[in-house]
Every structure is written in C-alpha cells, then in structure tokens.
Scaffold this motif. Structure first.
Motif, PDB file in Angstrom:
ATOM      1  N   ALA A  32       0.514  -0.852  -0.086  1.00  0.00           N
ATOM      2  CA  ALA A  32      -0.029   0.224  -0.326  1.00  0.00           C
ATOM      3  C   ALA A  32       0.153   1.424   0.223  1.00  0.00           C
ATOM      4  CB  ALA A  32      -0.763   0.152   1.313  1.00  0.00           C
ATOM      5  N   THR A  36       0.888   4.069  -2.953  1.00  0.00           N
ATOM      6  CA  THR A  36       0.892   5.838  -2.572  1.00  0.00           C
ATOM      7  C   THR A  36       2.038   6.216  -3.286  1.00  0.00           C
ATOM      8  OG1 THR A  36      -0.409   4.782  -1.006  1.00  0.00           O
ATOM      9  CG2 THR A  36       0.468   7.554  -0.682  1.00  0.00           C
ATOM     10  N   LEU A  42      -4.068   0.926  -5.175  1.00  0.00           N
ATOM     11  CA  LEU A  42      -4.082   0.268  -4.553  1.00  0.00           C
ATOM     12  C   LEU A  42      -5.377   0.011  -4.234  1.00  0.00           C
ATOM     13  CD1 LEU A  42      -2.983  -3.112  -3.979  1.00  0.00           C
ATOM     14  CD2 LEU A  42      -2.940  -2.351  -1.432  1.00  0.00           C
ATOM     15  N   THR A  43      -6.516  -0.445  -5.160  1.00  0.00           N
ATOM     16  CA  THR A  43      -7.824  -0.685  -4.903  1.00  0.00           C
ATOM     17  C   THR A  43      -9.012  -2.046  -4.322  1.00  0.00           C
ATOM     18  OG1 THR A  43      -8.100   0.389  -7.382  1.00  0.00           O
ATOM     19  CG2 THR A  43     -10.150  -0.513  -6.238  1.00  0.00           C
ATOM     20  N   GLU A  44      -8.009  -3.132  -4.298  1.00  0.00           N
ATOM     21  CA  GLU A  44      -8.697  -4.227  -3.374  1.00  0.00           C
ATOM     22  C   GLU A  44      -7.351  -4.899  -2.876  1.00  0.00           C
ATOM     23  OE1 GLU A  44     -11.328  -6.357  -6.068  1.00  0.00           O
ATOM     24  OE2 GLU A  44     -11.328  -8.311  -4.795  1.00  0.00           O
ATOM     25  N   VAL A  45      -7.749  -5.425  -2.098  1.00  0.00           N
ATOM     26  CA  VAL A  45      -6.225  -6.633  -1.747  1.00  0.00           C
ATOM     27  C   VAL A  45      -6.892  -8.481  -1.362  1.00  0.00           C
ATOM     28  CG1 VAL A  45      -5.406  -8.095   0.225  1.00  0.00           C
ATOM     29  CG2 VAL A  45      -4.940  -5.347  -0.256  1.00  0.00           C
ATOM     30  N   ARG A  46      -6.638  -9.262  -1.671  1.00  0.00           N
ATOM     31  CA  ARG A  46      -7.555 -10.536  -1.606  1.00  0.00           C
ATOM     32  C   ARG A  46      -6.279 -11.244  -0.917  1.00  0.00           C
ATOM     33  NH1 ARG A  46     -12.303 -12.523  -5.615  1.00  0.00           N
ATOM     34  NH2 ARG A  46     -12.758 -10.071  -6.767  1.00  0.00           N
ATOM     35  N   ARG A  65      -9.590  -6.651 -13.739  1.00  0.00           N
ATOM     36  CA  ARG A  65      -9.311  -5.682 -13.155  1.00  0.00           C
ATOM     37  C   ARG A  65      -8.841  -4.066 -12.961  1.00  0.00           C
ATOM     38  NH1 ARG A  65     -14.066  -6.138  -8.018  1.00  0.00           N
ATOM     39  NH2 ARG A  65     -15.123  -7.856  -9.569  1.00  0.00           N
TER      40      ARG A  65
END
Lengths: 256, 256
Positions: A32, A36, A42-46, A65
């Motif tokens: 992250a 930045t 950073l839009t999504e974490v899994r 995506r």
C-alpha cells in the motif's frame, strides 16, 4: 479531477499461515505504501489459502480489473509452495525450469556449498513467457507475466522485489531509485542510515541483507520523486558506506 | 479426516486508509486468531475501499460461500462511513434508526454531555431485521444480519465485538467466555493481568476500556475451550480486580 487515466493495482496475498493467524501479514501495508508513493491506487486486496483453484480464481479476477497485480507468498521450495503452478495454470502456459533462474540460484548455492536438489530446483520453475524479478536477498527470483507480479512472502524479500520493480511501473508520480552496495552488515549501517533517512524524509531508504552469501553484503535502495534530492542523498549514502568500508578495512563490493 | 462439516468464514476489511497505507491493518490477524481458537476456518479475506458497490459485491460474494462473514470498518459517524448503507443494500432491506441502538448511544452520550446530532445518529441506523452486536468500548453497536457480522474498524472495539460474538458462533471447538467488570483503568490492571495471562496460557485474556464514560471502566474478557480452567482463571481475575478496587478505595461497578 485530472483527465489522467487512473493507474490501479490489486494485491493477492497467498498463504494458509496468514489465514490461521500464525503469521501476521505486514506485506499489505508495505505494498500500500509503495503504491501510494508511485501514484498507483491499490484498489483491492484478497488473502487466499494455498489451494490452487483459490489462487487461480483470485489472480484471474484481479488481473482483469486492475492495471497491475501483485502477489505475495508461495514461491519457496516446499510442496505447499504452489503459486508458480497456479499462475501458469491461470495463464494457460507451461512451467519449465528457467535457465536464467537456475543460474541465479546455482551461483548463490555454489558460494554457500548448498546442495542442488529437486525441492530447491522447484524455485527455478517459471511460467513460460515470464520475466524474472531479481531477488537481491536470497537469489530465488520472482516473475512478471502479463500485468501480474509474483513475489516472495518473506517481508524483506518482498520489499526488495518491489524496489526492483520501481523502474518498470508507471504510476501517476514519476519515481526514480538508486542502489548502493555495501560489504558490511545492517548492524553497522543501521545507525548512520537512520540519520540520513531523517535528513532526507522525502527519499525512502531501504536496506536489504543478502542471505546465503559467503561475504556479508547489504543493498541499500533509495527512492524518490525528486531526482535532484535523490542524487544528493545517494552521494551521502555512498560516502557513509565508503567510510564504513574504510573503518572495517575491506574493499568495496563488485560493481561499486 | 473428520466427517464433521467444516465451519468457514470470510472477512471483508473496509477502508481506504488500509489501501493507501495510512493505517496498517491489524484486524486480519486478530480475526484469524479468533477463528482458529474457535475452530472456524478463515478461508478468504478481502480488503475493499469505501465505495458502496465494492462493499456490496464483496459481502455478497463472501456470504454465499462461507458459514460466517465478518466485516470491519465504516460504521462511524462520518460521511464516508457507508458500511451500514451497503449492507442494507446487499440484503435489500431498509436502514432505519434502530430504537435500541439509539438508546445505547444516548445513554453513553448523556453520561458525557455529548450533543446528539445528525452525524452521530448515523451510528444508530441499523438494517431492518438485524440484531445488534454490543460495543462495550464506545457504545456504538455493530450488527448481525443473516450470516454477516458487521463490526467497527478500530482494533480494540473490533476485538471487543468479536468477544461479544463468542456465544453465538459455532466452530469445531467449543469455547466459552466470561466477563469481569472493573472500575479502574488498564494502567492499574495491566501488570497483574499479564501475570495471570502467563499463569493461564490456555485462557485468552483481553482488556477493553470503556471510552466516553464519566467513570473509568474496563471490561476483562476471558475465553477458553477448557471450562474448568476458565472458571479457575476467572476467580483469580475477579480477586485481582477486587484487590485493585480495595486499594483504590472504590466500590465495584454495577453488575459485579
């Protein structure tokens, strides 16, 4: 709002040890911060377990995506390190032993007298068509295929791989980096490096020890969006390392 | 392999501050540990931003796959706290002011002379058909709707809500908990509580300060799968708290 296209990223954290709580993840925060700094959203974490179909599903969802995908974990020598297999499957390509990866590993193993065996050679299996991501810390490379960047899970190795990726990623902020090699350890460099980090808060300074080398080596990586400031801080770090070498009575490492 | 049905969980972490790196998540590790203690397999985690469609998509994906879903973040008083709205939308239900939630909040606000305003009353909006999750720390409740448990993002509040959920969750391990209330602060209790935690490693001990109370209050929550050990440790914690009250010359809190 700017008319500039947003540059986005998704992160896939792979590993049962995170989901069981045995290991507390610190890579999400590091990725992250890195994004930045580069102006990447950073839009999504899994976070998924070491199960091939979970990894395949996660990486396929994210890579369609987002501009960039990063993965962490599952590229070591043991049987549950199946990230390379899963990524090859997601992209529908083969997973041969990569000659360049094998050479990198064998060079490090030769230095340390480490036996070449089948388990260790798993780490040289790289999906066809992928580029390697250099691992200055422990030699075993990561790789990039399409927009997916596959990295180690060990935090210091993951961060060293991220630094190696800096020149290849285009965020909304132009960021440059430089590397200074030292032949002394982090214990020696830590104090003066912290002082220089304080002096140059807009230059991010990271320290990456090279594991499994017969000689202590540390790579210092500096990163900033201010080119002049980066050059100035780089000179001070080089001088600091030269002084440490002189004090220890050792020659600087190759390439410096 | 046991023939017992696996009890699984998914976690949705909600918040731009995690994805930007400004806040480093610690809730994933806390939920992971909690699930492991109860014999629940935390199978997937997703981190999404404060965007309604991302939250709706995430919670709908996870609630169809796993026995339990936990969410953290986005239930505070500000405009970007939209988790309740998104959950109501995901379940297709209204989001009225909940009388019980409003009463909990107003009771705490009365103690502290806090003004009731529209922003604060946002925290009393609860999806229709949901049960409240008690928040011993700051009063603003979480809620459970279907298999989805919506909790705060502030780590100490999130952990207090998890503890409150223990009796309602059925994992493969039977775990019981008990609560001891204290009228002295964590600074006073911390030392002796740590000593008791060391004495009873198989009893998890947590400490939750009540914020915004006119009188210092701390809830100590003990949790274990060994009922006899839990009772024994509970007696010692109660004696420790009674001694702290006596030393401070204050009466024990209501309900103890």
């Amino acid at each position: 709002m700017s008319t500039q296209t947003r540059v986005t990223a998704g992160l896939l954290v792979i590993g049962d040890e995170i989901l069981s709580g045995r290991t507390k993840d610190v890579n999400i925060g590091a990725v992250a911060d890195f994004c930045t700094d580069l102006g990447i959203d950073l839009t999504e974490v899994r976070v998924v377990s070491d199960v091939e179909e979970s990894i395949v599903e996660g990486v396929n969802a994210l890579r369609q995506r987002y501009t960039y995908v990063f993965t962490t974990g599952g590229i070591g020598p043991t049987h549950d390190d199946i990230t390379a297999d899963a990524i090859a499957k997601a992209f529908g390509v083969a997973l041969p032993i990569n000659a360049q990866a094998r050479a990198m590993l064998e060079a490090r193993w030769k230095e340390t007298g480490t036996e070449v065996n089948e388990a260790r050679l798993r780490m040289a299996r790289i999906p066809e068509g992928a580029d390697l991501i250099v691992n200055s810390v422990s030699a075993a490379p990561g790789f990039r295929i399409g927009n997916v960047h596959v990295m180690a899970g060990v935090p210091v190795i993951m961060r060293a791989m991220l630094e190696a990726l800096t020149p290849t990623l285009k965020g909304s902020k132009k960021v440059q980096s430089l590397t200074v090699k030292a032949a002394v350890g982090e214990g020696t460099l830590g104090g003066p490096l912290a002082a220089l980090q304080n002096e140059y808060p807009d230059v991010k300074m990271g320290s990456y020890p090279q594991m499994g080398k017969d000689r202590v080596m540390t790579e210092l990586v500096l990163r900033s969006s201010d080119e002049a400031l980066l050059a100035e801080a780089g000179e001070k770090v080089r001088a600091m390392v030269a002084a440490a070498h002189a004090k220890a009575g050792i020659a600087p490492p190759d390439g410096e």
